[in-house]
Design a protein around this motif. Structure first.
Motif, mmCIF file in Angstrom:
data_model
loop_
_atom_site.group_PDB
_atom_site.id
_atom_site.type_symbol
_atom_site.label_atom_id
_atom_site.label_comp_id
_atom_site.label_asym_id
_atom_site.label_seq_id
_atom_site.Cartn_x
_atom_site.Cartn_y
_atom_site.Cartn_z
ATOM 1 N N ASP A 51 -61.867 -79.774 62.946
ATOM 2 C CA ASP A 51 -62.800 -79.273 64.194
ATOM 3 C C ASP A 51 -63.742 -78.380 63.412
ATOM 4 O O ASP A 51 -63.920 -77.090 63.765
ATOM 5 N N HIS A 52 -64.479 -79.006 62.585
ATOM 6 C CA HIS A 52 -65.707 -78.148 62.074
ATOM 7 C C HIS A 52 -67.122 -78.540 62.495
ATOM 8 O O HIS A 52 -67.277 -79.463 63.464
ATOM 9 N N ARG A 53 -68.253 -77.793 62.172
ATOM 10 C CA ARG A 53 -69.400 -77.837 62.529
ATOM 11 C C ARG A 53 -69.958 -79.270 61.999
ATOM 12 O O ARG A 53 -70.665 -80.190 62.567
ATOM 13 N N GLU A 54 -69.622 -79.671 60.747
ATOM 14 C CA GLU A 54 -69.994 -80.876 60.072
ATOM 15 C C GLU A 54 -68.761 -81.444 59.317
ATOM 16 O O GLU A 54 -68.035 -80.635 58.639
ATOM 17 N N VAL A 55 -68.452 -82.690 59.757
ATOM 18 C CA VAL A 55 -67.485 -83.409 59.038
ATOM 19 C C VAL A 55 -67.893 -84.161 57.975
ATOM 20 O O VAL A 55 -69.000 -84.618 57.947
ATOM 21 N N ALA A 56 -67.481 -83.894 56.481
ATOM 22 C CA ALA A 56 -68.091 -84.642 55.537
ATOM 23 C C ALA A 56 -67.906 -86.001 55.603
ATOM 24 O O ALA A 56 -67.089 -86.514 56.289
ATOM 25 N N ARG A 57 -69.186 -86.705 55.124
ATOM 26 C CA ARG A 57 -69.119 -88.226 55.227
ATOM 27 C C ARG A 57 -67.959 -88.870 54.669
ATOM 28 O O ARG A 57 -67.502 -89.752 55.076
ATOM 29 N N GLY A 58 -67.521 -88.514 53.547
ATOM 30 C CA GLY A 58 -66.162 -89.230 52.943
ATOM 31 C C GLY A 58 -65.091 -88.800 53.748
ATOM 32 O O GLY A 58 -64.432 -89.976 53.756
ATOM 33 N N THR A 59 -64.917 -87.759 54.601
ATOM 34 C CA THR A 59 -63.816 -87.453 55.397
ATOM 35 C C THR A 59 -63.964 -88.410 56.449
ATOM 36 O O THR A 59 -62.832 -89.147 56.942
ATOM 37 N N LEU A 60 -65.221 -88.718 57.139
ATOM 38 C CA LEU A 60 -65.356 -89.477 58.247
ATOM 39 C C LEU A 60 -65.125 -90.838 57.692
ATOM 40 O O LEU A 60 -64.482 -91.668 58.617
ATOM 41 N N ARG A 61 -65.580 -91.500 56.594
ATOM 42 C CA ARG A 61 -65.382 -92.689 56.104
ATOM 43 C C ARG A 61 -63.802 -92.954 56.211
ATOM 44 O O ARG A 61 -63.411 -94.120 56.331
ATOM 45 N N SER A 62 -62.940 -92.058 55.521
ATOM 46 C CA SER A 62 -61.661 -92.117 55.364
ATOM 47 C C SER A 62 -61.157 -92.186 56.972
ATOM 48 O O SER A 62 -60.335 -93.039 57.054
ATOM 49 N N LEU A 63 -61.327 -91.771 57.788
ATOM 50 C CA LEU A 63 -60.867 -91.751 59.131
ATOM 51 C C LEU A 63 -61.098 -93.046 59.844
ATOM 52 O O LEU A 63 -60.366 -93.558 60.381
ATOM 53 N N ILE A 64 -62.139 -93.432 59.501
ATOM 54 C CA ILE A 64 -62.701 -94.855 60.096
ATOM 55 C C ILE A 64 -61.724 -95.799 59.275
ATOM 56 O O ILE A 64 -61.235 -96.827 60.226
ATOM 57 N N ALA A 65 -61.612 -95.732 58.051
ATOM 58 C CA ALA A 65 -60.812 -96.725 57.413
ATOM 59 C C ALA A 65 -59.329 -96.677 57.882
ATOM 60 O O ALA A 65 -58.644 -97.767 58.247
ATOM 61 N N ARG A 66 -58.846 -95.319 58.197
ATOM 62 C CA ARG A 66 -57.284 -95.396 58.626
ATOM 63 C C ARG A 66 -57.107 -95.692 60.081
ATOM 64 O O ARG A 66 -56.260 -96.239 60.436
ATOM 65 N N ALA A 67 -58.236 -95.795 60.753
ATOM 66 C CA ALA A 67 -58.083 -96.021 62.253
ATOM 67 C C ALA A 67 -58.283 -97.670 62.244
ATOM 68 O O ALA A 67 -58.170 -98.266 63.328
ATOM 69 N N GLY A 68 -58.441 -98.297 61.071
ATOM 70 C CA GLY A 68 -58.461 -99.785 61.168
ATOM 71 C C GLY A 68 -59.842 -100.393 61.666
ATOM 72 O O GLY A 68 -59.737 -101.636 62.066
ATOM 73 N N ILE A 69 -60.893 -99.763 61.695
ATOM 74 C CA ILE A 69 -62.156 -100.482 62.143
ATOM 75 C C ILE A 69 -63.077 -100.235 60.996
ATOM 76 O O ILE A 69 -62.950 -99.570 60.020
ATOM 77 N N THR A 70 -64.471 -100.882 61.065
ATOM 78 C CA THR A 70 -65.436 -100.809 60.173
ATOM 79 C C THR A 70 -66.262 -99.756 60.856
ATOM 80 O O THR A 70 -66.357 -99.156 61.723
ATOM 81 N N VAL A 71 -67.203 -99.307 59.453
ATOM 82 C CA VAL A 71 -68.624 -98.463 59.767
ATOM 83 C C VAL A 71 -69.289 -98.875 60.887
ATOM 84 O O VAL A 71 -69.644 -98.127 61.615
ATOM 85 N N GLU A 72 -69.651 -100.298 60.866
ATOM 86 C CA GLU A 72 -70.276 -100.643 62.012
ATOM 87 C C GLU A 72 -69.796 -100.554 63.307
ATOM 88 O O GLU A 72 -70.422 -100.380 64.390
ATOM 89 N N GLU A 73 -68.771 -100.914 63.511
ATOM 90 C CA GLU A 73 -67.716 -100.829 64.863
ATOM 91 C C GLU A 73 -68.007 -99.410 65.437
ATOM 92 O O GLU A 73 -68.024 -99.020 66.418
ATOM 93 N N PHE A 74 -67.700 -98.229 64.318
ATOM 94 C CA PHE A 74 -67.787 -96.842 64.706
ATOM 95 C C PHE A 74 -69.158 -96.375 65.176
ATOM 96 O O PHE A 74 -69.386 -95.720 66.118
ATOM 97 N N LEU A 75 -70.293 -96.775 64.377
ATOM 98 C CA LEU A 75 -71.661 -96.605 64.868
ATOM 99 C C LEU A 75 -72.166 -97.354 66.216
ATOM 100 O O LEU A 75 -72.709 -96.585 66.651
ATOM 101 N N SER A 76 -71.677 -98.492 66.546
ATOM 102 C CA SER A 76 -72.073 -99.038 67.632
ATOM 103 C C SER A 76 -71.355 -98.267 68.953
ATOM 104 O O SER A 76 -71.889 -98.160 69.785
ATOM 105 N N ALA A 77 -70.062 -97.518 68.577
ATOM 106 C CA ALA A 77 -69.255 -96.679 69.739
ATOM 107 C C ALA A 77 -70.154 -95.498 69.844
ATOM 108 O O ALA A 77 -69.878 -94.921 70.969
ATOM 109 N N MET A 78 -70.770 -95.254 68.729
ATOM 110 C CA MET A 78 -71.611 -93.732 69.144
ATOM 111 C C MET A 78 -72.797 -94.030 70.146
ATOM 112 O O MET A 78 -73.217 -93.038 70.844
ATOM 113 N N LYS A 79 -73.191 -95.134 70.140
ATOM 114 C CA LYS A 79 -74.316 -95.302 71.236
ATOM 115 C C LYS A 79 -74.055 -95.472 72.606
ATOM 116 O O LYS A 79 -73.042 -95.661 72.933
#
Length: 74
Positions: A46-74
């Protein structure tokens, strides 16, 4: 490889909630997310900015792709 934006911890949690994850608890500065029968849990800082590497690791751990994550952002 798609470039990830800098997001706050709360923004990351909102995106994962759109993908079906639920907040289980918060301990200190980390928000713990769970999803149904999924074995993995996600620990989002729960930080102001989550490091990109940390976010990429969370996405991989969730079993999704970066593209799926980015499309869910919209």
């Amino acid at each position: 490889m798609e470039k990830l934006p800098l997001l706050s911890g709360r923004e990351v949690v909102k995106v994962f909630e759109r993908l079906g994850w639920e907040v289980a608890r918060q301990r200190g500065s980390h928000i713990i997310l769970v999803k149904g029968k999924h074995i993995a849990t996600l620990s989002v800082p729960d930080h102001r900015e989550v490091a990109r590497g940390t976010l990429r690791s969370l996405i991989a751990r969730a079993g999704i792709t970066v593209e799926e994550f980015l499309s869910a952002m919209k």
